[in-house]
Design a protein around this motif. Structure first.
Motif, PDB file in Angstrom:
ATOM      1  N   GLU A   1       0.819  -1.213   0.000  1.00 10.41           N
ATOM      2  CA  GLU A   1       0.000   0.000   0.000  1.00 10.41           C
ATOM      3  C   GLU A   1       0.852   1.261   0.000  1.00 10.41           C
ATOM      4  N   TRP A   2       2.174   1.089   0.078  1.00  8.62           N
ATOM      5  CA  TRP A   2       3.064   2.237   0.076  1.00  8.62           C
ATOM      6  C   TRP A   2       3.610   2.441  -1.323  1.00  8.62           C
ATOM      7  N   TYR A   3       3.417   3.615  -1.863  1.00  8.21           N
ATOM      8  CA  TYR A   3       3.877   3.909  -3.217  1.00  8.21           C
ATOM      9  C   TYR A   3       5.398   3.978  -3.244  1.00  8.21           C
ATOM     10  N   ARG A   4       5.993   3.339  -4.250  1.00 10.94           N
ATOM     11  CA  ARG A   4       7.442   3.355  -4.393  1.00 10.94           C
ATOM     12  C   ARG A   4       7.800   3.859  -5.788  1.00 10.94           C
ATOM     13  N   SER A   5       8.684   4.835  -5.846  1.00 12.69           N
ATOM     14  CA  SER A   5       9.071   5.427  -7.132  1.00 12.69           C
ATOM     15  C   SER A   5      10.510   5.131  -7.505  1.00 12.69           C
ATOM     16  N   LYS A   6      11.290   4.542  -6.570  1.00  8.83           N
ATOM     17  CA  LYS A   6      12.686   4.214  -6.845  1.00  8.83           C
ATOM     18  C   LYS A   6      12.912   2.734  -6.594  1.00  8.83           C
ATOM     19  N   PHE A   7      13.879   2.176  -7.312  1.00  2.64           N
ATOM     20  CA  PHE A   7      14.077   0.731  -7.252  1.00  2.64           C
ATOM     21  C   PHE A   7      15.565   0.400  -7.322  1.00  2.64           C
ATOM     22  N   THR A   8      15.901  -0.845  -6.950  1.00  2.00           N
ATOM     23  CA  THR A   8      17.248  -1.376  -7.141  1.00  2.00           C
ATOM     24  C   THR A   8      17.119  -2.694  -7.902  1.00  2.00           C
ATOM     25  N   ASP A   9      18.253  -3.315  -8.165  1.00  2.00           N
ATOM     26  CA  ASP A   9      18.243  -4.623  -8.828  1.00  2.00           C
ATOM     27  C   ASP A   9      18.235  -5.773  -7.824  1.00  2.00           C
ATOM     28  N   GLY A  10      18.122  -5.465  -6.529  1.00  2.00           N
ATOM     29  CA  GLY A  10      18.073  -6.503  -5.516  1.00  2.00           C
ATOM     30  C   GLY A  10      19.400  -7.227  -5.378  1.00  2.00           C
ATOM     31  N   TYR A  11      19.344  -8.453  -4.852  1.00  2.00           N
ATOM     32  CA  TYR A  11      20.555  -9.237  -4.635  1.00  2.00           C
ATOM     33  C   TYR A  11      21.203  -9.648  -5.955  1.00  2.00           C
ATOM     34  N   GLN A  12      22.512  -9.508  -6.014  1.00  2.00           N
ATOM     35  CA  GLN A  12      23.306 -10.072  -7.100  1.00  2.00           C
ATOM     36  C   GLN A  12      24.131 -11.204  -6.482  1.00  2.00           C
TER      37      GLN A  12
END
Length: 655
Positions: free
Chosen positions: A119-130
């Motif tokens: 329910e929380w809007y997210r506008s930025k992201f990562t590629d997570g675990y490598q």
């Protein structure tokens, strides 16, 4: 004044004699004693794994996970790279052909379930675990595996099943990820006026729980809470040499990372009931100015834990004081915050709050770890074993309440390891319950009554704050899975209703004399284990000596309202000396034991208790009292301790 009902007198010692109870069933009320007091089948059955007394059974088992971790923080690129060695012990009666791990950092990927399900809007992201490599080490042999990674979980297929009843293997992983910025919430890089704080949590692949309730707990993580196995975690953090690190557990190498002045101050703090500065604002400014490419390793170790977290910054002011525990041992209260957070009634008092809270909570079960750290940073308001992440800008009552609340999670679910992803009330509700009394106790009630900022309006009677939720047909029950509870109801149900349920159980149903020993025994019995709601329900009934099926049914399994009324008073044969009959009714589906206030015609008063049995086989009961003078009025719940939906019918007065 407390937010919650005081225990005062649980059973009034009145001089009245109860002569008889009349039985009747009313057709115009939703209350049906045959429904409320019917036999209750607990959500999960008693077995040899979990017995009828709510205790671990003779065949109870629980898997164990030990971690050896090394994290390297690149403060310029804001990345973490890590090496991880997991030792997994399968104590279950099942051989395991596969293993499941949690990859929390993958929730920050744009294609994660969390990015759309939350329910929380997210506008930025990562590629997570490598993840660059995974090696299985078993029976003296090792082999590389290619896992299945699906969203925030990873499945590893084993070449040979892991044996039951104590089989062990190791997993060796190498990985890295981009640390989310302040938008990351629970793990973040937080800017300060002159530097930055790395708040590092959920930072290594973690084993999923395998238990007797659901097998593998491998649902996708969408940003709520956790369910983890216990073990020992040994971890090292490599950061620039001018950085200071605070983290879960015991600092193993203080002589290698602290200078002589800091070591001496730390030694003083360990025996001081007053806050001692280990690193001052001037020290922090000097460290910020001493930027370097050289690195330093901070080594920590924590036993009997399900997780660890840490924070690193050159900007930290560090202060600490001794925590006195009821078992004669001590721990260390510590705070870490940037210079701009310092000030009277700001973070200067944080360690005082940590010390006071931990000492109070330890009456339920002694705090088990060598330190309790309060971090002033982004302000996620998040708990991890031995360290909590709070806001550097918090102050006054808000700072005390958030500090106490997050530290209270040390007991629920860090010591008592319930499945908080499914049963939020065993996490947030139980914790808010012990918070209530911590606020009353700290510094003679300086911050009482306990409030939760914007969630709890000031003024009015606190038990009335739950009435709107109880009357809401769309409100979830306390048993609703945590992640299925809408944000609109998360606080009012999981936190407030969960806490109020225990307050009412302690102060109005059982009394502290029966509740407190039972609750302490529950914590001790299930410390570092995995109880279910049914285990808690059974344990409290057995230990406190009360059939509470009606309470679990009305307050926990359903969202039933309470509205008890006094409907009439009459004299037997019109002569008060033959007895006075008092009539009651319930306008809703739930009833409770309650106090009665009898006011006589001569102005005198008398109090008595109306037990739950009054309602057990009648929907509109009447009691007959042998009184020595005429009554004027009767009031049910005169002290306003119960969440009664309509108090207008609580008093009946003879004209």
């Amino acid at each position: 004044m407390s937010l919650w009902p005081k225990s005062a007198a649980q059973v009034f010692a009145g001089g009245s004699t109860l002569l008889m109870v009349a039985t009747s069933f009313a057709a115009d009320t939703p209350y049906d004693p045959r429904e409320l007091f019917a036999p209750l089948s607990m959500p999960t059955p008693a077995t040899a794994y979990r017995n009828g007394a709510g205790k671990p059974g003779e065949l109870y088992w629980q898997n164990r996970v030990d971690y050896n971790l090394h994290a390297h923080i690149d403060t310029d690129k804001q990345t973490l790279s890590g090496e991880e060695l997991i030792t997994y012990t399968n104590n279950s009666p099942d051989k395991l052909e596969q293993l499941w791990l949690q990859l929390d950092q993958n929730m920050y990927r744009k294609d994660s379930r969390s990015s759309t399900a939350s329910e929380w809007y997210r506008s930025k992201f990562t590629d997570g675990y490598q993840i660059t490599s995974i090696e299985v080490i078993a029976s003296g042999k090792s082999y590389l595996v290619k896992p299945l990674i699906d969203d925030t979980r990873m499945r590893i297929e084993l070449l040979q099943p892991l044996a039951a009843d104590g089989g062990k293997l190791q997993l060796k992983l190498n990985y890295s990820y981009q640390i989310p910025g302040t938008w990351g919430g629970r793990t973040a890089v937080t800017p300060t006026e002159n530097s930055q704080i790395f708040e590092i949590a959920q930072w290594y692949p973690r084993m999923a729980v395998y238990d007797d309730q659901h097998g593998w707990h491998n649902n996708a993580y969408i940003g709520s809470e956790f369910y983890l196995e216990y073990g020992t975690i040994d971890y090292t953090v490599t950061v620039p040499a001018n950085y200071y690190v605070v983290g879960s557990g015991e600092l193993i190498n203080p002589k290698e990372v602290l200078n002589k002045t800091e070591l001496k101050r730390l030694e003083t703090a360990q025996s001081s009931d007053k806050t001692v500065y280990i690193r001052t604002a001037a020290d922090a400014q000097s460290a910020i100015a001493a930027a370097t490419q050289q690195t330093r390793d901070w080594h920590f170790r924590m036993e009997h834990t399900r997780d660890v977290a840490f924070a690193a910054s050159p900007a930290f002011i560090i202060d600490a004081a001794k925590i006195n525990l009821p078992n004669g041992k001590t721990s260390l209260a510590m705070s870490a915050y940037p210079p701009e957070a310092a000030g009277t009634n700001k973070w200067d008092r944080s360690t005082e709050y940590v010390k006071g809270s931990i000492e109070h909570f330890s009456q339920w079960y002694p705090y088990p770890w060598p330190a309790a750290v309060n971090l002033g940073g982004h302000g996620a308001g998040m708990e991890y074993p031995g360290i909590v992440f709070d806001g550097m800008r918090d102050k006054d009552d808000k700072l005390f309440w958030i500090t106490a609340h997050e530290l209270g999670h040390s007991w629920f679910p860090m010591i008592v390891g319930s499945d908080e992803r499914r049963h939020a009330f065993m996490d947030e509700g139980f914790n808010t319950f012990i918070d209530v009394y911590a606020s009353d106790a700290f510094n003679n009630g300086e911050f009482a009554p306990k409030r939760d900022g914007e969630y709890a309006p000031k003024g009015g009677n606190p038990v009335d704050e739950i009435l709107e939720v109880l009357a809401d047909p769309n409100a979830p029950t306390l048993m609703m899975p945590s992640e299925a509870v809408a944000e609109k109801y998360r606080h009012s149900v999981s936190y407030f209703k969960g806490a109020l349920g225990l307050v009412l159980l302690r102060e109005q149903i059982l009394g502290p004399e029966r509740f407190d020993p039972a609750f302490k025994a529950y914590i001790s019995t299930w410390a570092y284990k995995h109880p279910t709601p049914s285990d808690f329900f059974r344990f409290m009934e057995s230990a406190a000596g009360e059939d509470l099926a009606w309470w679990w049914r009305g307050w926990y399994l359903n969202n039933w309202q309470l509205d008890m009324a006094v409907t009439g008073i009459n004299q037997v044969d019109n002569k008060w000396i033959k007895g006075t009959e008092i009539h009651f009714a319930s306008k809703q589906k739930l009833v409770m034991p309650a106090k009665l206030l009898l006011q006589f015609a001569d102005g005198s008063k008398q109090a008595m208790q109306l037990p739950i049995e009054t309602w057990m086989n009648r929907s509109a009961p009447s009691i007959v009292l042998q009184l020595d003078k005429p009554l004027k009025s009767v009031t049910i719940d005169p002290e306003h301790k119960l969440p009664d939906a309509n108090r207008a019918n609580n008093t009946f007065t003879l004209k």
